[in-house]
Design a protein around this motif. Structure first.
Motif, PDB file in Angstrom:
ATOM      1  N   LEU A  53      10.185  16.199   5.791  1.00  0.00           N
ATOM      2  CA  LEU A  53      10.904  14.977   7.345  1.00  0.00           C
ATOM      3  C   LEU A  53      12.063  15.372   6.495  1.00  0.00           C
ATOM      4  CD1 LEU A  53       8.648  11.598   5.367  1.00  0.00           C
ATOM      5  CD2 LEU A  53       8.471  13.311   7.464  1.00  0.00           C
ATOM      6  N   PRO A  54      12.975  15.769   7.566  1.00  0.00           N
ATOM      7  CA  PRO A  54      14.623  16.071   8.337  1.00  0.00           C
ATOM      8  C   PRO A  54      14.730  14.146   8.047  1.00  0.00           C
ATOM      9  CG  PRO A  54      13.035  16.991   9.919  1.00  0.00           C
ATOM     10  CD  PRO A  54      12.547  16.422   9.259  1.00  0.00           C
ATOM     11  N   TYR A  55      15.532  14.112   7.554  1.00  0.00           N
ATOM     12  CA  TYR A  55      16.403  12.598   7.635  1.00  0.00           C
ATOM     13  C   TYR A  55      16.689  11.917   8.749  1.00  0.00           C
ATOM     14  CZ  TYR A  55      17.898  13.600   2.607  1.00  0.00           C
ATOM     15  OH  TYR A  55      17.708  13.817   1.457  1.00  0.00           O
ATOM     16  N   GLU A  56      17.023  12.710  10.083  1.00  0.00           N
ATOM     17  CA  GLU A  56      16.869  12.043  11.704  1.00  0.00           C
ATOM     18  C   GLU A  56      15.663  11.574  11.856  1.00  0.00           C
ATOM     19  OE1 GLU A  56      17.521  15.673  11.092  1.00  0.00           O
ATOM     20  OE2 GLU A  56      19.406  14.567  10.382  1.00  0.00           O
ATOM     21  N   THR A  57      14.379  11.717  11.269  1.00  0.00           N
ATOM     22  CA  THR A  57      13.159  11.206  12.073  1.00  0.00           C
ATOM     23  C   THR A  57      12.857  10.338  11.358  1.00  0.00           C
ATOM     24  OG1 THR A  57      11.683  12.933   9.998  1.00  0.00           O
ATOM     25  CG2 THR A  57      12.097  13.623  12.404  1.00  0.00           C
ATOM     26  N   ILE A  58      13.637  10.232   9.525  1.00  0.00           N
ATOM     27  CA  ILE A  58      12.811   8.714   8.585  1.00  0.00           C
ATOM     28  C   ILE A  58      13.839   7.350   9.105  1.00  0.00           C
ATOM     29  CG2 ILE A  58      13.661   8.090   6.621  1.00  0.00           C
ATOM     30  CD1 ILE A  58      13.764  10.817   4.888  1.00  0.00           C
ATOM     31  N   THR A  59      12.744   6.660   9.393  1.00  0.00           N
ATOM     32  CA  THR A  59      12.984   5.179  10.020  1.00  0.00           C
ATOM     33  C   THR A  59      13.255   4.283   9.352  1.00  0.00           C
ATOM     34  OG1 THR A  59      10.876   5.155  10.988  1.00  0.00           O
ATOM     35  CG2 THR A  59      12.674   5.849  12.933  1.00  0.00           C
ATOM     36  N   GLY A  60      12.584   4.847   7.890  1.00  0.00           N
ATOM     37  CA  GLY A  60      12.669   3.206   7.518  1.00  0.00           C
ATOM     38  C   GLY A  60      11.700   3.927   5.940  1.00  0.00           C
ATOM     39  N   ALA A  66       3.831  -3.968  -8.291  1.00  0.00           N
ATOM     40  CA  ALA A  66       4.378  -4.152  -9.188  1.00  0.00           C
ATOM     41  C   ALA A  66       4.137  -2.770 -10.858  1.00  0.00           C
ATOM     42  CB  ALA A  66       3.886  -5.427  -9.591  1.00  0.00           C
ATOM     43  N   LEU A  67       3.129  -3.048 -10.477  1.00  0.00           N
ATOM     44  CA  LEU A  67       2.193  -1.595 -11.176  1.00  0.00           C
ATOM     45  C   LEU A  67       1.682  -0.627 -11.196  1.00  0.00           C
ATOM     46  CD1 LEU A  67      -0.231  -4.139 -13.586  1.00  0.00           C
ATOM     47  CD2 LEU A  67       1.805  -3.845 -14.041  1.00  0.00           C
ATOM     48  N   ASN A  68       1.001  -0.014 -10.261  1.00  0.00           N
ATOM     49  CA  ASN A  68       1.166   1.460  -9.647  1.00  0.00           C
ATOM     50  C   ASN A  68       1.780   1.133  -8.273  1.00  0.00           C
ATOM     51  OD1 ASN A  68      -1.147   1.496 -10.668  1.00  0.00           O
ATOM     52  ND2 ASN A  68      -2.442   0.105  -9.956  1.00  0.00           N
ATOM     53  N   ARG A  69       3.557   1.655  -8.583  1.00  0.00           N
ATOM     54  CA  ARG A  69       4.068   1.448  -7.577  1.00  0.00           C
ATOM     55  C   ARG A  69       4.374   3.124  -7.030  1.00  0.00           C
ATOM     56  NH1 ARG A  69       8.583  -1.677  -9.922  1.00  0.00           N
ATOM     57  NH2 ARG A  69       9.807  -1.183  -8.951  1.00  0.00           N
ATOM     58  N   SER A  70       4.899   2.742  -5.344  1.00  0.00           N
ATOM     59  CA  SER A  70       4.836   3.664  -4.163  1.00  0.00           C
ATOM     60  C   SER A  70       5.985   3.500  -3.632  1.00  0.00           C
ATOM     61  CB  SER A  70       3.714   3.597  -3.797  1.00  0.00           C
ATOM     62  OG  SER A  70       3.137   2.677  -2.866  1.00  0.00           O
ATOM     63  N   ILE A  71       6.267   4.406  -3.229  1.00  0.00           N
ATOM     64  CA  ILE A  71       6.644   4.229  -1.759  1.00  0.00           C
ATOM     65  C   ILE A  71       6.967   4.657  -0.609  1.00  0.00           C
ATOM     66  CG2 ILE A  71       9.453   5.273  -1.007  1.00  0.00           C
ATOM     67  CD1 ILE A  71      10.662   5.195  -3.775  1.00  0.00           C
ATOM     68  N   THR A  72       6.866   3.933   0.834  1.00  0.00           N
ATOM     69  CA  THR A  72       6.194   4.149   1.814  1.00  0.00           C
ATOM     70  C   THR A  72       8.010   5.086   2.890  1.00  0.00           C
ATOM     71  OG1 THR A  72       4.613   2.729   1.508  1.00  0.00           O
ATOM     72  CG2 THR A  72       5.047   3.988   3.982  1.00  0.00           C
ATOM     73  N   ILE A  73       7.834   6.531   3.354  1.00  0.00           N
ATOM     74  CA  ILE A  73       8.242   6.377   4.107  1.00  0.00           C
ATOM     75  C   ILE A  73       7.605   6.583   5.393  1.00  0.00           C
ATOM     76  CG2 ILE A  73      10.003   8.949   5.174  1.00  0.00           C
ATOM     77  CD1 ILE A  73       9.494   9.312   2.039  1.00  0.00           C
ATOM     78  N   GLU A  74       8.768   5.792   6.381  1.00  0.00           N
ATOM     79  CA  GLU A  74       7.976   5.824   7.785  1.00  0.00           C
ATOM     80  C   GLU A  74       8.823   6.459   9.095  1.00  0.00           C
ATOM     81  OE1 GLU A  74       9.235   1.940   8.566  1.00  0.00           O
ATOM     82  OE2 GLU A  74       7.138   0.935   6.758  1.00  0.00           O
ATOM     83  N   THR A  75       8.586   6.890   9.602  1.00  0.00           N
ATOM     84  CA  THR A  75       8.784   8.368  10.669  1.00  0.00           C
ATOM     85  C   THR A  75       8.711   7.080  11.833  1.00  0.00           C
ATOM     86  OG1 THR A  75       7.407   9.573  10.305  1.00  0.00           O
ATOM     87  CG2 THR A  75       8.950   9.557   9.271  1.00  0.00           C
ATOM     88  N   ALA A  76       9.088   7.550  12.831  1.00  0.00           N
ATOM     89  CA  ALA A  76       8.082   6.455  14.476  1.00  0.00           C
ATOM     90  C   ALA A  76       6.638   7.475  14.198  1.00  0.00           C
ATOM     91  CB  ALA A  76       8.919   7.432  15.552  1.00  0.00           C
ATOM     92  N   GLU A  77       6.529   8.420  14.842  1.00  0.00           N
ATOM     93  CA  GLU A  77       4.723   8.822  15.017  1.00  0.00           C
ATOM     94  C   GLU A  77       3.992   8.968  12.783  1.00  0.00           C
ATOM     95  OE1 GLU A  77       7.466  11.595  14.360  1.00  0.00           O
ATOM     96  OE2 GLU A  77       7.678  10.992  16.615  1.00  0.00           O
ATOM     97  N   ALA A  78       4.264   8.623  12.251  1.00  0.00           N
ATOM     98  CA  ALA A  78       3.857   8.222  10.809  1.00  0.00           C
ATOM     99  C   ALA A  78       4.167   7.700   9.879  1.00  0.00           C
ATOM    100  CB  ALA A  78       3.270   9.809  10.687  1.00  0.00           C
ATOM    101  N   SER A  79       3.541   7.393   8.388  1.00  0.00           N
ATOM    102  CA  SER A  79       4.500   7.254   7.498  1.00  0.00           C
ATOM    103  C   SER A  79       3.131   7.992   5.717  1.00  0.00           C
ATOM    104  CB  SER A  79       3.798   5.520   7.536  1.00  0.00           C
ATOM    105  OG  SER A  79       2.507   4.907   6.902  1.00  0.00           O
ATOM    106  N   TYR A  80       4.775   7.823   5.444  1.00  0.00           N
ATOM    107  CA  TYR A  80       4.077   8.701   4.430  1.00  0.00           C
ATOM    108  C   TYR A  80       4.091   8.065   3.032  1.00  0.00           C
ATOM    109  CZ  TYR A  80       4.397  12.037   7.146  1.00  0.00           C
ATOM    110  OH  TYR A  80       4.387  12.982   9.152  1.00  0.00           O
ATOM    111  N   GLU A  81       2.994   7.715   2.067  1.00  0.00           N
ATOM    112  CA  GLU A  81       2.955   6.530   0.858  1.00  0.00           C
ATOM    113  C   GLU A  81       3.063   8.031  -0.089  1.00  0.00           C
ATOM    114  OE1 GLU A  81       0.498   3.415  -1.498  1.00  0.00           O
ATOM    115  OE2 GLU A  81       0.154   3.545   0.028  1.00  0.00           O
TER     116      GLU A  81
END
Length: 186
Positions: A53-60, A66-81
């Protein structure tokens, strides 16, 4: 999530780590890297995550759990957890936020500015107290003390959960790309 060809990201890496992409624990199956150009995941084994994912495509970007932590990266087309139990979550998140020019409009509290995450500390300490309390309850002399440890541990776990919910409500765990002051990017 459709696989894409990820470039060789051994150079210009800002942060790199390994995760178990399909599970919260187990052997790592994916290498995740934040580079000067974007966020990349490359499988080490079959079944690992793969994206670039290039930074230009990342929207959020949003932190979860709290215990099973994750980060979701959002783009206009999809999200990646991305599960972060095997990563230094703070460094990983800050690398994406800083290089991706993402902002968080939430008013920061003093412990937010220091990078303190009460839910991580509370969860860890709460679990430790509950386990110690159960161990003490099993002994004849420590039953009363064990009950106190369990109560303190459950209280800390509840406070950590509440802290995470309040942070989500306030929006302090969400970063977005903005075009200008107060305008969200599409």
């Amino acid at each position: 999530m459709a696989p894409s060809n990820t470039p060789d990201f051994d150079s210009e890496v800002v942060y790199q780590g390994q995760i178990a992409g399909t599970r919260q624990c187990g052997e790592p199956d994916t290498t995740v890297a934040v580079t000067e150009r974007g966020v990349h995941a490359r499988p080490i084994k079959e079944g690992g995550l793969e994206f670039s994912l290039p930074y230009e495509t990342i929207t959020g970007l949003q932190c979860h759990g709290a215990l099973n932590r994750s980060i979701t990266i959002e783009t206009a087309e999809a999200s990646y957890e991305i599960p972060t139990t095997m990563l230094e979550e703070r460094r990983f998140r800050e690398a994406i936020v800083d290089h991706g020019n993402l902002t968080n409009p939430c008013t920061r509290l003093p412990f937010d500015r220091l990078g303190v995450c009460p839910c991580a500390v509370g969860s860890s300490l709460g679990c430790l107290l509950v386990v110690a309390g159960i161990g003490l309850v099993l002994t004849v002399f420590g039953a009363l003390l064990g009950a106190g440890f369990i109560a303190a541990g459950v209280t800390l776990l509840a406070l950590a959960y509440l802290s995470r919910k309040v942070a989500a409500w306030r929006g302090s765990n969400r970063w977005e790309r903005t075009n200008g002051p107060g305008e969200s990017a599409v």
